[in-house]
Enzyme design. Structure first.
Site, mmCIF file in Angstrom:
data_model
loop_
_atom_site.group_PDB
_atom_site.id
_atom_site.type_symbol
_atom_site.label_atom_id
_atom_site.label_comp_id
_atom_site.label_asym_id
_atom_site.label_seq_id
_atom_site.Cartn_x
_atom_site.Cartn_y
_atom_site.Cartn_z
ATOM 1 C CD GLU A 88 -2.589 -1.389 2.483
ATOM 2 O OE1 GLU A 88 -3.231 -0.491 2.867
ATOM 3 O OE2 GLU A 88 -2.297 -2.541 3.155
ATOM 4 C CB CYS A 108 7.698 -5.412 8.629
ATOM 5 S SG CYS A 108 9.260 -4.238 9.515
ATOM 6 C CG LEU A 216 13.948 7.863 20.466
ATOM 7 C CD1 LEU A 216 15.283 7.149 20.030
ATOM 8 C CD2 LEU A 216 14.596 9.140 20.655
ATOM 9 C CG ASN A 291 -3.054 6.082 13.434
ATOM 10 O OD1 ASN A 291 -3.986 6.644 13.673
ATOM 11 N ND2 ASN A 291 -2.104 6.542 13.039
ATOM 12 C CB CYS A 334 -1.954 1.244 5.389
ATOM 13 S SG CYS A 334 -1.414 2.724 4.337
HETATM 14 N N1 SAH Z 1 10.158 0.603 9.569
HETATM 15 C C1 SAH Z 1 10.538 2.031 9.457
HETATM 16 C C2 SAH Z 1 9.308 2.884 8.690
HETATM 17 C C3 SAH Z 1 8.131 2.347 9.469
HETATM 18 S S1 SAH Z 1 6.258 3.405 9.445
HETATM 19 C C4 SAH Z 1 10.507 2.626 10.662
HETATM 20 O O1 SAH Z 1 10.460 1.836 11.733
HETATM 21 O O2 SAH Z 1 10.958 3.740 11.132
HETATM 22 C C5 SAH Z 1 6.819 4.890 9.943
HETATM 23 C C6 SAH Z 1 6.558 5.183 11.404
HETATM 24 O O3 SAH Z 1 5.145 5.019 11.974
HETATM 25 C C7 SAH Z 1 7.483 4.737 12.315
HETATM 26 O O4 SAH Z 1 8.048 5.681 13.102
HETATM 27 C C8 SAH Z 1 6.874 3.731 13.099
HETATM 28 O O5 SAH Z 1 7.458 3.408 14.251
HETATM 29 C C9 SAH Z 1 5.626 4.504 13.223
HETATM 30 N N2 SAH Z 1 4.109 3.692 13.681
HETATM 31 C C10 SAH Z 1 4.088 2.146 13.205
HETATM 32 N N3 SAH Z 1 2.799 1.920 13.741
HETATM 33 C C11 SAH Z 1 2.298 2.993 14.291
HETATM 34 C C12 SAH Z 1 1.036 3.066 14.862
HETATM 35 N N4 SAH Z 1 0.304 2.131 14.950
HETATM 36 N N5 SAH Z 1 0.915 4.323 15.501
HETATM 37 C C13 SAH Z 1 1.725 5.344 15.289
HETATM 38 N N6 SAH Z 1 2.829 5.317 14.797
HETATM 39 C C14 SAH Z 1 3.139 4.067 14.197
#
Ligand code: SAH
Length: 364
Positions: A88, A108, A216, A291, A334
């Site tokens: 997506e 992932c 982080l 989320n 997504c």
């Molecule tokens: N693998 C990469 C990209 C991931 S998605 C990473 O870890 O950075 C992009 C962002 O969304 C990341 O900061 C991830 O931690 C965050 N994320 C994933 N699921 C989430 C959720 N349910 N609520 C808020 N942020 C989320």
């Protein structure tokens, strides 16, 4: 699966065309057609060359299966890959341009407890061309051309951990920024990682000065390990060192993603500790309220707490913004779209990609 033409650099297309005994201008035609998001059969090369290419290469490695449009203009796309896998993407519209969020893997394997993309584990890596073709397809669908792109910014924040697919992602970035292709400036690209330190260090030497973003989500290693298994492999101190190295090499300030989870990481004391950790560093903090993902039993911090967290960071001199979630009226997110398509409607799946939404103003 056949090979993917969108994987190739311009130099490789030239070599390919010459090996086929064709004139060099054919490589330019191919490159232009591909960059315009055309299918192989639509590119005006000679019929003989097209027939030979068709034996070896995919006609359309990434196809838009479905598009959802939100009231705020945000669009979600479901892409079909040639082997039937589905990923997506999202296009967010801002005053300064349109930002596309792309996936780098099907699934992932990082296992973050709040994230939906990792629920089914890693299926496979995307090739460089499959990542690029998501952008080419959307740019075309949105009426963009070679001169005037409809996609002006790209964030690697869809499903997948970009640095767990390092070679393909670097190749993709080189092709995305190449003059003969879309020629996108690295300044308009953000890459988000959960903090794979060796890859962060290696990437600093690739000469691609993009906006490096690190997820982080905690202020101590112990707390971080509760939601992010990767914290058992790399410490926050090592991550901060790798960020400093990136700044030293590229001159680019870096960004931290911090998703606010109720009762986990969102108290004022956490904000104060975060400010202490980042004091004086050339960085920016992107806050977003979690989320909630049904399976994960984690709740979002409420709006008031999120505002208080932001104010605490600002009052301590940390550059920070609280992002709004975009496209919330189109059925959350997504992963949900993918689940629906796979026939698992209401699987309670993911708001994965939406999490990465709402990137703030582009950096100079
Ligand atoms: N693998 C990469 C990209 C991931 S998605 C990473 O870890 O950075 C992009 C962002 O969304 C990341 O900061 C991830 O931690 C965050 N994320 C994933 N699921 C989430 C959720 N349910 N609520 C808020 N942020 C989320």
């Amino acid at each position: 699966m056949k090979e993917i033409l969108q994987d190739k650099s311009f130099a490789e297309l030239k070599a390919l065309v010459s090996a086929e005994g064709e004139k060099p201008f054919r490589a330019k035609q191919l490159m232009e057609g591909l960059t315009q998001g055309k299918k192989l059969s639509e590119i005006p090369v000679s019929a003989a060359l097209r027939a030979r290419l068709a034996e070896r290469f995919e006609e359309e490695p990434v196809r838009i299966l479905e598009t959802l449009t939100a009231r705020d203009g945000t669009k979600k796309f479901l892409f079909a890959l040639a082997d039937g896998n589905i990923v997506e993407g999202v296009l967010m519209k801002y005053k300064y341009g349109n930002t596309q969020c792309v996936s780098t893997q099907v699934g992932c394997r990082m296992g973050c407890r709040f994230c939906a993309s990792t629920l089914g584990g890693l299926v496979r890596n995307l090739t460089a061309g499959e990542i690029l073709a998501q952008i080419l397809a959307v740019n075309r669908a949105e009426g963009g051309s070679l001169k005037k792109r409809a996609v002006t910014n790209v964030v690697l924040m869809g499903s997948g951990e970009p640095f767990d697919n390092y070679e393909n992602v670097v190749r993709f970035l080189r092709n995305l920024t190449a003059e003969e292709g879309l020629g996108m400036s690295a300044r308009n690209i953000s890459l988000s990682t959960c903090g794979l330190v060796p890859a962060m260090r290696a990437f600093a030497d690739e000469g691609i000065p993009l906006n490096l973003t690190v997820s982080l989500h905690a202020v101590t290693d112990e707390e971080r390990a509760r939601t992010m298994p990767v914290a058992n492999a790399y410490s926050i101190a090592e991550i901060l060192d790798a960020c400093a190295h990136y700044f030293q090499k590229t001159g680019r300030r870096y960004i931290f993603e911090y998703s606010l989870i109720a009762g986990e990481n969102s108290d004022i004391a956490h904000a104060a500790a975060l400010a202490e950790l980042l004091k004086g560093k050339p960085c920016h903090v992107n806050l977003i309220r979690l989320n909630a993902v049904k399976e994960r039993h984690l709740r979002a911090a409420d709006e008031r707490m999120a505002q208080a967290f932001l104010q605490e960071l600002l009052s301590r001199g940390i550059s920070a913004t609280l992002r709004r979630s975009m496209g919330s009226d189109i059925g959350g997110a997504c992963g949900q779209l993918r689940a629906k398509y796979l026939g698992a409607a209401d699987a309670g799946l993911p708001k994965s990609c939406e999490a990465g939404f709402g990137e703030e103003e582009p950096q100079a």
